[in-house]
Write a protein that holds these residues in place. Sequence first.
Motif, mmCIF file in Angstrom:
data_model
loop_
_atom_site.group_PDB
_atom_site.id
_atom_site.type_symbol
_atom_site.label_atom_id
_atom_site.label_comp_id
_atom_site.label_asym_id
_atom_site.label_seq_id
_atom_site.Cartn_x
_atom_site.Cartn_y
_atom_site.Cartn_z
ATOM 1 N N LEU A 97 -41.933 -127.252 33.065
ATOM 2 C CA LEU A 97 -42.644 -128.283 33.825
ATOM 3 C C LEU A 97 -44.075 -127.903 34.175
ATOM 4 C CD1 LEU A 97 -39.899 -129.661 36.265
ATOM 5 C CD2 LEU A 97 -40.612 -130.531 34.028
ATOM 6 N N THR A 98 -44.463 -126.638 33.917
ATOM 7 C CA THR A 98 -45.840 -126.206 34.148
ATOM 8 C C THR A 98 -46.307 -125.372 32.963
ATOM 9 O OG1 THR A 98 -45.348 -124.089 35.239
ATOM 10 C CG2 THR A 98 -45.377 -126.070 36.633
ATOM 11 N N LEU A 99 -47.619 -125.335 32.773
ATOM 12 C CA LEU A 99 -48.171 -124.510 31.698
ATOM 13 C C LEU A 99 -47.983 -123.027 31.998
ATOM 14 C CD1 LEU A 99 -51.487 -126.397 30.820
ATOM 15 C CD2 LEU A 99 -49.291 -126.460 29.619
ATOM 16 N N GLU A 100 -48.022 -122.670 33.276
ATOM 17 C CA GLU A 100 -47.816 -121.264 33.642
ATOM 18 C C GLU A 100 -46.413 -120.808 33.247
ATOM 19 O OE1 GLU A 100 -51.085 -122.963 35.963
ATOM 20 O OE2 GLU A 100 -49.010 -123.600 35.660
ATOM 21 N N ASP A 101 -45.419 -121.622 33.550
ATOM 22 C CA ASP A 101 -44.048 -121.287 33.165
ATOM 23 C C ASP A 101 -43.902 -121.252 31.643
ATOM 24 O OD1 ASP A 101 -43.139 -120.965 35.723
ATOM 25 O OD2 ASP A 101 -42.169 -122.923 35.859
ATOM 26 N N THR A 102 -44.560 -122.198 30.982
ATOM 27 C CA THR A 102 -44.505 -122.238 29.521
ATOM 28 C C THR A 102 -45.084 -120.971 28.921
ATOM 29 O OG1 THR A 102 -44.668 -124.640 29.507
ATOM 30 C CG2 THR A 102 -45.267 -123.505 27.479
ATOM 31 N N ASP A 103 -46.223 -120.539 29.428
ATOM 32 C CA ASP A 103 -46.847 -119.320 28.919
ATOM 33 C C ASP A 103 -45.978 -118.094 29.179
ATOM 34 O OD1 ASP A 103 -48.978 -120.778 27.979
ATOM 35 O OD2 ASP A 103 -50.222 -120.434 29.745
ATOM 36 N N ASP A 104 -45.268 -118.094 30.311
ATOM 37 C CA ASP A 104 -44.337 -116.993 30.592
ATOM 38 C C ASP A 104 -43.230 -116.939 29.544
ATOM 39 O OD1 ASP A 104 -45.759 -116.220 32.809
ATOM 40 O OD2 ASP A 104 -44.439 -117.213 34.258
ATOM 41 N N ILE A 105 -42.706 -118.117 29.164
ATOM 42 C CA ILE A 105 -41.652 -118.179 28.148
ATOM 43 C C ILE A 105 -42.167 -117.662 26.807
ATOM 44 C CG2 ILE A 105 -40.159 -119.705 26.813
ATOM 45 C CD1 ILE A 105 -40.125 -121.593 29.256
ATOM 46 N N ILE A 106 -43.317 -118.184 26.392
ATOM 47 C CA ILE A 106 -43.879 -117.808 25.096
ATOM 48 C C ILE A 106 -44.177 -116.315 25.056
ATOM 49 C CG2 ILE A 106 -45.883 -118.112 23.576
ATOM 50 C CD1 ILE A 106 -45.965 -121.051 24.495
ATOM 51 N N GLU A 107 -44.762 -115.793 26.126
ATOM 52 C CA GLU A 107 -45.097 -114.376 26.174
ATOM 53 C C GLU A 107 -43.849 -113.500 26.148
ATOM 54 O OE1 GLU A 107 -47.405 -111.070 26.031
ATOM 55 O OE2 GLU A 107 -48.012 -113.167 25.822
ATOM 56 N N ALA A 108 -42.810 -113.909 26.890
ATOM 57 C CA ALA A 108 -41.565 -113.124 26.902
ATOM 58 C C ALA A 108 -40.939 -113.085 25.515
ATOM 59 C CB ALA A 108 -40.586 -113.718 27.915
ATOM 60 N N CYS A 109 -41.003 -114.195 24.798
ATOM 61 C CA CYS A 109 -40.445 -114.228 23.438
ATOM 62 C C CYS A 109 -41.243 -113.337 22.496
ATOM 63 C CB CYS A 109 -40.407 -115.662 22.922
ATOM 64 S SG CYS A 109 -39.162 -116.696 23.741
ATOM 65 N N GLY A 172 -39.574 -134.615 36.410
ATOM 66 C CA GLY A 172 -40.958 -134.738 35.982
ATOM 67 C C GLY A 172 -41.432 -136.143 35.698
ATOM 68 N N GLY A 173 -40.527 -137.112 35.612
ATOM 69 C CA GLY A 173 -40.959 -138.488 35.443
ATOM 70 C C GLY A 173 -40.812 -139.032 34.044
ATOM 71 N N VAL A 174 -41.242 -140.293 33.845
ATOM 72 C CA VAL A 174 -41.010 -140.996 32.585
ATOM 73 C C VAL A 174 -41.741 -140.335 31.414
ATOM 74 C CG1 VAL A 174 -42.887 -142.658 32.990
ATOM 75 C CG2 VAL A 174 -41.021 -143.247 31.441
ATOM 76 N N LEU A 175 -42.939 -139.817 31.650
ATOM 77 C CA LEU A 175 -43.657 -139.140 30.570
ATOM 78 C C LEU A 175 -42.960 -137.837 30.186
ATOM 79 C CD1 LEU A 175 -47.376 -139.598 31.692
ATOM 80 C CD2 LEU A 175 -46.267 -140.686 29.739
ATOM 81 N N MET A 176 -42.549 -137.097 31.177
ATOM 82 C CA MET A 176 -41.959 -135.784 30.932
ATOM 83 C C MET A 176 -40.558 -135.884 30.349
ATOM 84 S SD MET A 176 -42.975 -132.558 31.497
ATOM 85 C CE MET A 176 -43.933 -132.380 33.003
ATOM 86 N N ASN A 177 -39.765 -136.801 30.850
ATOM 87 C CA ASN A 177 -38.349 -136.839 30.480
ATOM 88 C C ASN A 177 -38.062 -137.793 29.330
ATOM 89 O OD1 ASN A 177 -35.625 -136.377 30.431
ATOM 90 N ND2 ASN A 177 -35.267 -136.891 32.559
ATOM 91 N N GLN A 178 -38.586 -139.003 29.391
ATOM 92 C CA GLN A 178 -38.265 -140.000 28.370
ATOM 93 C C GLN A 178 -39.287 -140.039 27.222
ATOM 94 O OE1 GLN A 178 -37.753 -140.913 31.767
ATOM 95 N NE2 GLN A 178 -35.559 -140.597 31.453
ATOM 96 N N ALA A 179 -40.575 -139.940 27.531
ATOM 97 C CA ALA A 179 -41.605 -140.216 26.517
ATOM 98 C C ALA A 179 -42.120 -138.978 25.807
ATOM 99 C CB ALA A 179 -42.772 -140.960 27.159
ATOM 100 N N ILE A 180 -41.704 -137.798 26.205
ATOM 101 C CA ILE A 180 -42.334 -136.592 25.658
ATOM 102 C C ILE A 180 -42.074 -136.433 24.159
ATOM 103 C CG2 ILE A 180 -40.444 -134.996 26.170
ATOM 104 C CD1 ILE A 180 -42.720 -133.013 27.078
ATOM 105 N N HIS A 181 -40.935 -136.941 23.664
ATOM 106 C CA HIS A 181 -40.704 -136.890 22.213
ATOM 107 C C HIS A 181 -41.731 -137.743 21.482
ATOM 108 C CE1 HIS A 181 -37.164 -134.511 22.383
ATOM 109 N NE2 HIS A 181 -36.381 -135.428 22.913
#
Length: 338
Positions: A97-109, A172-181
């Motif tokens: 839900l945040t870019l900071e969390d996303t970067d943590d995931i990518i970096e850990a991988c 996260g809302g309609v953009l995050m949950n339904q429309a992100i695909h």
Amino acid sequence: MINFAIVGCGHIAKKHAEAIKNSEGANLLAVCDTDPNRMTPYVEDYEAQPYEDLDEMLKNDQINVVNICTPSGFHASLAVKCANAKKHIVIEKPIALTLEDTDDIIEACKENNVKLSVVHPNRFRPVMIELKKAMADEKFGKLSHANATVRWNRNDEYYQQAAWRGTKALDGGVLMNQAIHNLDLLIWLMGDVDEVYSMAATRLRNIETEDVSTGVVKFKNGALGVIEAATTIYPKNLEETISVFGEKGTVKVGGVTASLIEHWEMESVNEENVEELKTKIKNNPIGKPGHQCIIEDMVEAIKENREPIVTGEDGRKALQLVLALDQSAENNTPVKLS
């Protein structure tokens, strides 16, 4: 055989289990959930080993890949833990839900040399494969603009089924949950986004997040775009569409889930070939299930030691677009994507 485990046995986990079952070289070895009752179908139907504790499950050296199917707000902490346990990861949308969390995931991988794939399965639909090929072959010429539309229904009953739905912290809302695909497809087809301007509102649903959002985007290639997403459509899902317009081509892909050709016209393609393509797509609009494509790709990526088709960076781009649209709507100002 590549052994998979699923964390979070809610609604979407069933798709993952079936995809693993139907994928050559894949096996569902384990499931994990804090509620043992939710794991029962997977134990009975797939003979998966149940775990109520993730740390305990991660000690199982037979597990190669963990599929994270929890509410979105839990993705980051779980993914980092799985990466640190040297497990490859398939993570449901959005990646976080945040870019900071996303970067943590990518970096850990990266640090643990494990592969990361984000579930954006609509890329594998037959019509999208054809549209992507047409764009790669530059059959549209210079691009003018594109539209991405999600007009769906998610009523109050839907949001009341689970406490996390409609919350800022976990949904996260309609953009995050339904429309992100749909937004992932827009970026995949049109290229990276440079700038956005958006408006959003909570009109009909009793939730924290927006239930309708509209926005305009400027792509780095100079083309423009229009985005509309809503869960307020009465009385049921109406459509999901992607339209692309260029100097030598016009295409609209539609239907309830953006899987059918509504219009396909290009200077370099004759009418007979277009009708053949329309018939081909109409006879098999979904093709192989997208989740199965994701699983099979992960199996091959591990065996071939390559990146998955839909990477963590791809998931980050879709998330960044959503967050920029949200920020623009909140501040009533255009937002540049760095």
